[in-house]
Design a protein around this motif. Structure first.
Motif, PDB file in Angstrom:
ATOM      1  N   LEU A 151      -4.747  -6.001  25.509  1.00 14.68           N
ATOM      2  CA  LEU A 151      -5.062  -4.957  24.539  1.00 14.68           C
ATOM      3  C   LEU A 151      -4.898  -5.533  23.133  1.00 14.68           C
ATOM      4  N   TYR A 152      -5.796  -6.456  22.800  1.00 16.11           N
ATOM      5  CA  TYR A 152      -5.732  -7.118  21.500  1.00 16.11           C
ATOM      6  C   TYR A 152      -6.304  -6.245  20.386  1.00 16.11           C
ATOM      7  N   ASP A 153      -7.175  -5.312  20.740  1.00 15.30           N
ATOM      8  CA  ASP A 153      -7.750  -4.387  19.758  1.00 15.30           C
ATOM      9  C   ASP A 153      -6.969  -3.074  19.839  1.00 15.30           C
ATOM     10  N   HIS A 154      -6.424  -2.643  18.723  1.00 13.89           N
ATOM     11  CA  HIS A 154      -5.690  -1.381  18.748  1.00 13.89           C
ATOM     12  C   HIS A 154      -5.568  -0.823  17.337  1.00 13.89           C
ATOM     13  N   ILE A 155      -4.894   0.312  17.230  1.00 15.87           N
ATOM     14  CA  ILE A 155      -4.850   1.082  15.983  1.00 15.87           C
ATOM     15  C   ILE A 155      -3.409   1.528  15.750  1.00 15.87           C
ATOM     16  N   LEU A 156      -2.928   1.336  14.524  1.00 17.95           N
ATOM     17  CA  LEU A 156      -1.577   1.724  14.140  1.00 17.95           C
ATOM     18  C   LEU A 156      -1.642   2.832  13.098  1.00 17.95           C
ATOM     19  N   LEU A 157      -0.718   3.765  13.174  1.00 21.80           N
ATOM     20  CA  LEU A 157      -0.699   4.936  12.295  1.00 21.80           C
ATOM     21  C   LEU A 157       0.614   5.008  11.535  1.00 21.80           C
ATOM     22  N   SER A 158       0.556   5.457  10.281  1.00 19.58           N
ATOM     23  CA  SER A 158       1.793   5.720   9.556  1.00 19.58           C
ATOM     24  C   SER A 158       2.362   7.063  10.017  1.00 19.58           C
ATOM     25  N   PRO A 159       3.653   7.299   9.801  1.00 17.67           N
ATOM     26  CA  PRO A 159       4.279   8.546  10.260  1.00 17.67           C
ATOM     27  C   PRO A 159       3.627   9.818   9.724  1.00 17.67           C
ATOM     28  N   HIS A 160       2.875   9.724   8.598  1.00 18.21           N
ATOM     29  CA  HIS A 160       2.189  10.910   8.075  1.00 18.21           C
ATOM     30  C   HIS A 160       1.384  11.612   9.159  1.00 18.21           C
ATOM     31  N   ILE A 201       0.841  -1.201   0.000  1.00 23.88           N
ATOM     32  CA  ILE A 201       0.000   0.000   0.000  1.00 23.88           C
ATOM     33  C   ILE A 201       0.874   1.248   0.000  1.00 23.88           C
ATOM     34  N   ARG A 202       1.909   1.256   0.846  1.00 26.38           N
ATOM     35  CA  ARG A 202       2.771   2.432   0.934  1.00 26.38           C
ATOM     36  C   ARG A 202       3.574   2.632  -0.348  1.00 26.38           C
ATOM     37  N   GLU A 203       3.938   1.539  -0.989  1.00 30.04           N
ATOM     38  CA  GLU A 203       4.672   1.661  -2.257  1.00 30.04           C
ATOM     39  C   GLU A 203       3.770   2.204  -3.351  1.00 30.04           C
ATOM     40  N   ALA A 204       2.529   1.727  -3.409  1.00 29.22           N
ATOM     41  CA  ALA A 204       1.597   2.163  -4.452  1.00 29.22           C
ATOM     42  C   ALA A 204       1.039   3.554  -4.191  1.00 29.22           C
ATOM     43  N   ARG A 205       0.865   3.908  -2.900  1.00 26.44           N
ATOM     44  CA  ARG A 205       0.253   5.194  -2.537  1.00 26.44           C
ATOM     45  C   ARG A 205       1.118   5.895  -1.485  1.00 26.44           C
ATOM     46  N   PRO A 206       2.333   6.329  -1.853  1.00 26.39           N
ATOM     47  CA  PRO A 206       3.221   6.930  -0.844  1.00 26.39           C
ATOM     48  C   PRO A 206       2.678   8.220  -0.253  1.00 26.39           C
ATOM     49  N   GLU A 207       1.770   8.881  -0.965  1.00 28.24           N
ATOM     50  CA  GLU A 207       1.196  10.129  -0.453  1.00 28.24           C
ATOM     51  C   GLU A 207       0.082   9.890   0.554  1.00 28.24           C
ATOM     52  N   HIS A 208      -0.390   8.649   0.673  1.00 25.61           N
ATOM     53  CA  HIS A 208      -1.485   8.323   1.572  1.00 25.61           C
ATOM     54  C   HIS A 208      -0.998   8.102   3.000  1.00 25.61           C
ATOM     55  N   ALA A 209      -1.730   8.660   3.943  1.00 29.57           N
ATOM     56  CA  ALA A 209      -1.586   8.208   5.325  1.00 29.57           C
ATOM     57  C   ALA A 209      -2.170   6.795   5.397  1.00 29.57           C
ATOM     58  N   LEU A 210      -1.635   5.978   6.288  1.00 27.81           N
ATOM     59  CA  LEU A 210      -2.100   4.595   6.432  1.00 27.81           C
ATOM     60  C   LEU A 210      -2.520   4.369   7.878  1.00 27.81           C
ATOM     61  N   ILE A 211      -3.704   3.792   8.051  1.00 28.56           N
ATOM     62  CA  ILE A 211      -4.186   3.392   9.366  1.00 28.56           C
ATOM     63  C   ILE A 211      -4.493   1.907   9.311  1.00 28.56           C
ATOM     64  N   VAL A 212      -3.870   1.135  10.195  1.00 30.62           N
ATOM     65  CA  VAL A 212      -4.136  -0.303  10.315  1.00 30.62           C
ATOM     66  C   VAL A 212      -4.792  -0.510  11.673  1.00 30.62           C
ATOM     67  N   LEU A 213      -5.985  -1.047  11.668  1.00 31.02           N
ATOM     68  CA  LEU A 213      -6.720  -1.192  12.922  1.00 31.02           C
ATOM     69  C   LEU A 213      -7.447  -2.521  12.948  1.00 31.02           C
ATOM     70  N   GLY A 214      -7.718  -3.007  14.154  1.00 30.12           N
ATOM     71  CA  GLY A 214      -8.455  -4.254  14.212  1.00 30.12           C
ATOM     72  C   GLY A 214      -8.201  -5.031  15.486  1.00 30.12           C
ATOM     73  N   ASP A 215      -8.638  -6.281  15.445  1.00 34.67           N
ATOM     74  CA  ASP A 215      -8.388  -7.254  16.510  1.00 34.67           C
ATOM     75  C   ASP A 215      -7.179  -8.068  16.069  1.00 34.67           C
ATOM     76  N   PHE A 216      -6.018  -7.745  16.652  1.00 35.84           N
ATOM     77  CA  PHE A 216      -4.769  -8.393  16.268  1.00 35.84           C
ATOM     78  C   PHE A 216      -4.539  -9.681  17.045  1.00 35.84           C
ATOM     79  N   ASN A 217      -5.358  -9.938  18.061  1.00 37.60           N
ATOM     80  CA  ASN A 217      -5.141 -11.068  18.962  1.00 37.60           C
ATOM     81  C   ASN A 217      -3.719 -11.079  19.512  1.00 37.60           C
ATOM     82  N   ALA A 218      -3.162  -9.897  19.646  1.00 35.22           N
ATOM     83  CA  ALA A 218      -1.840  -9.687  20.244  1.00 35.22           C
ATOM     84  C   ALA A 218      -1.734  -8.212  20.583  1.00 35.22           C
ATOM     85  N   ALA A 219      -1.067  -7.900  21.674  1.00 33.04           N
ATOM     86  CA  ALA A 219      -0.909  -6.511  22.090  1.00 33.04           C
ATOM     87  C   ALA A 219       0.098  -5.801  21.190  1.00 33.04           C
ATOM     88  N   PRO A 220       0.029  -4.474  21.091  1.00 27.24           N
ATOM     89  CA  PRO A 220       0.953  -3.754  20.205  1.00 27.24           C
ATOM     90  C   PRO A 220       2.409  -3.855  20.628  1.00 27.24           C
TER      91      PRO A 220
END
Length: 330
Positions: free
Chosen positions: A259-268, A188-207
């Protein structure tokens, strides 16, 4: 002691009526709704227990109660975008839409999960303009992440909502899912480098768990006042890193908060130049009605079933959220 601390924490995380960032903001959230099935079992599906004749005795009254409960949580959370996991199909999505007071649009795709559990994105059309939506298939991802590209209040954004394999799966399978998720984020970052990226969900693992940190390249969000993005652009930033290390959780597993549910952000989204910027507002959303108030499970999320006993609750997970503050134009 564990139960008391859990209840104290979640009451403090979001105790005000609105619980918003101080500046104008956009709220992004995730909620695992815990087996939001209708009462019909299609041919070839694995949800026969969730029917009036099944072991759950899942009839119209129980289904309607569940729909009303999940709708209430979403309305009270008041997110601008919220991804909801464990929704069976589009008919359920529509029933949920009709039960909510909030005015949302939605994006849903049928996954290949054998239990029929999908992810749906609800969004406010006045803020988010989706341009493309798809499921991302990959090794170890039987529940494919939902990937949506669009524009959030003028900011190009790709959002990837996921529900990774549970602890009932082998550790190797869970690591394979994380590798696939990392590959998806990189593409996603390679195809859309101008996009901010948010990855969120139930990871079944803490961040802050070793495998997610290593495989997804997770780092804590920089403190306020130090917004320079990390030098490694592949890094994903976790607003929940400190909360996890302090023992707070959105889910309880074997009397342990996770804390299995969490949200990750790109540096943008921490850069000074960003029109939407993370400034430190995040948390686990809760209201009194969402947790047990007394007895042995006091402070635990009030779920729909405990074993085969019907509790008529909400979900075994609590929602999580981040607020992105709108920056004034110079």
């Amino acid at each position: 002691m564990i139960r008391f601390l859990l209840f104290t924490f979640v009451a403090l995380v979001c105790s005000t009526p609105v619980c918003r960032a101080k500046k104008p903001s956009v709220r992004i959230a995730f909620y695992n709704a815990e087996s939001l099935y209708d009462t019909v079992s299609p041919p070839g599906s694995a949800d026969g227990a969730w029917t009036p004749q099944g072991e759950r005795q899942w009839d119209t009254e129980r289904y309607r109660t569940k729909i009303e409960h999940i709708a209430r949580v979403i309305d009270d959370l008041d997110a601008d975008l919220i991804a909801v996991a464990e929704v069976e199909n589009e008919n359920v999505v529509r029933d949920l839409m009709f039960a909510m007071r909030s005015d949302y649009n939605y994006i849903h795709r049928n996954s290949r999960d054998r239990r029929g559990m999908d992810i749906v994105l609800f969004y406010k059309g006045s803020l988010f303009y989706p341009r493309r939506a798809r499921l991302h298939a990959g090794p170890g991802l039987p529940r494919e992440p939902l990937v949506v590209e669009g524009e959030l209040d003028g900011t190009p954004l790709t959002l990837m909502a996921c529900h990774l394999p549970s602890l009932l799966n082998r550790a190797a399978d869970r690591r394979r899912a994380l590798v696939s998720l990392r590959a998806a984020a990189d593409s996603i970052r390679e195809a859309r480098p101008e996009h901010a990226l948010i990855v969120l969900g139930d990871f079944n693992a803490a961040p802050d768990s070793p495998d997610p940190v290593r495989i997804l390249s997770i780092s804590p969000c920089p403190p306020q006042g130090r917004r320079r993005p990390p030098e490694k652009t592949e890094t994903l930033l976790s607003p929940f890193f400190a909360l996890s290390r302090r023992g707070y959780g959105s889910y309880v597993y074997r009397d342990r908060r996770c804390l299995y549910d969490h949200i990750l952000l790109s540096p943008h989204l921490v850069a000074d130049s960003s029109k939407l910027r993370y400034e430190g507002s995040c948390g686990i959303f809760v209201r009194d009605y969402m947790v047990h108030r007394e007895g042995r499970p006091a402070g635990y999320p009030l779920r729909t079933f405990r074993g085969r006993t019907y509790l008529g609750g909400y979900s075994d997970h609590l929602p999580v959220f981040v607020d992105l503050e709108k920056q004034e134009s110079e």
